[in-house]
Design an enzyme around this catalytic site. Structure first.
Site, PDB file in Angstrom:
ATOM      1  N   TYR A  94      -1.210  -8.514   8.895  1.00  0.00           N
ATOM      2  CA  TYR A  94      -2.331  -7.595   8.696  1.00  0.00           C
ATOM      3  C   TYR A  94      -3.107  -7.442  10.007  1.00  0.00           C
ATOM      4  CZ  TYR A  94      -1.371  -8.177   3.719  1.00  0.00           C
ATOM      5  OH  TYR A  94      -0.760  -8.206   2.485  1.00  0.00           O
ATOM      6  N   ASN A 117      -1.831   2.087  -0.854  1.00  0.00           N
ATOM      7  CA  ASN A 117      -0.670   2.873  -0.437  1.00  0.00           C
ATOM      8  C   ASN A 117      -0.124   3.653  -1.635  1.00  0.00           C
ATOM      9  OD1 ASN A 117       1.791   3.857   0.531  1.00  0.00           O
ATOM     10  ND2 ASN A 117       2.716   1.839   0.767  1.00  0.00           N
ATOM     11  N   CYS A 125       4.741  -1.019   2.703  1.00  0.00           N
ATOM     12  CA  CYS A 125       3.642  -1.978   2.771  1.00  0.00           C
ATOM     13  C   CYS A 125       4.134  -3.409   2.541  1.00  0.00           C
ATOM     14  CB  CYS A 125       2.535  -1.609   1.795  1.00  0.00           C
ATOM     15  SG  CYS A 125       3.082  -1.332   0.106  1.00  0.00           S
ATOM     16  N   HIS A 126       5.303  -3.561   1.937  1.00  0.00           N
ATOM     17  CA  HIS A 126       5.851  -4.908   1.717  1.00  0.00           C
ATOM     18  C   HIS A 126       6.197  -5.607   3.030  1.00  0.00           C
ATOM     19  CE1 HIS A 126       9.348  -2.177   1.739  1.00  0.00           C
ATOM     20  NE2 HIS A 126      10.015  -3.197   2.270  1.00  0.00           N
ATOM     21  N   GLU A 152      15.955  -6.757   2.595  1.00  0.00           N
ATOM     22  CA  GLU A 152      15.988  -6.254   3.960  1.00  0.00           C
ATOM     23  C   GLU A 152      16.476  -7.312   4.946  1.00  0.00           C
ATOM     24  OE1 GLU A 152      12.475  -4.182   5.206  1.00  0.00           O
ATOM     25  OE2 GLU A 152      12.528  -2.835   3.481  1.00  0.00           O
TER      26      GLU A 152
END
Length: 165
Positions: A94, A117, A125-126, A152
């Protein structure tokens, strides 16, 4: 949403809905919205569903479907733009995002922007984590965030280390 049509698909994170207006994806939602249908109603919805399915299958690392967000403060929109710049399989904190958008002391505000979001997953945003890489906060719940990050990471490692064939 007026003028929007919601389409729902099954995914590893449960049902996931996207709203389109024939021009772009305007919103996404974890779960099924009351009006969501399973058959895409326009070409944009069909593309969004196809790309999301490919993403969840580990076959797609970047979305091409048009996404347009028509709400949010200037700061929120800057954070959402910055989210789209985080490479697939990587994370930022962040604080790093706050610094990138020119507000180095606004890590908490970045968290609020992440929570607001309107297009999660498509606007990733993850990929934003707490200081030291801690998994904190996620509008879809931490188990979904973990699933997305693991997907991912696995795909990124496979692409980096395994020969294509």
């Amino acid at each position: 949403m007026v003028g929007m049509r919601w389409t729902v698909l099954d995914s590893p994170i449960g049902e996931f809905s996207v709203a389109t207006d024939g021009v772009a994806v305007r919103a996404a939602h974890f779960g099924r919205t009351g009006s969501a249908v399973e058959e895409p109603g326009d070409e944009v919805a069909a593309l969004a569903v196809a790309e999301l399915r490919a993403y969840f299958a580990g076959e797609l690392t970047g979305f091409t479907v048009p996404v347009e967000v028509q709400r949010g403060s200037g700061f929120e929109r800057a954070v959402w733009r910055e989210m789209t710049r985080i490479p697939y399989g990587e994370t930022l904190t962040y604080g790093e995002v706050a610094k990138a958008v020119g507000e180095p002391g606004a890590a908490r505000a970045v968290g609020v922007a992440c929570n607001r979001n309107p297009v999660p997953v498509l606007v990733p945003c993850h990929r934003i984590v707490g200081a030291g890489g801690k998994l904190v906060g996620f509008g879809g719940g931490l188990p979904r965030k973990v699933t997305l990050l693991e997907l991912e990471a696995r795909v990124a490692l496979q692409r980096a280390w395994l020969p294509e064939g």
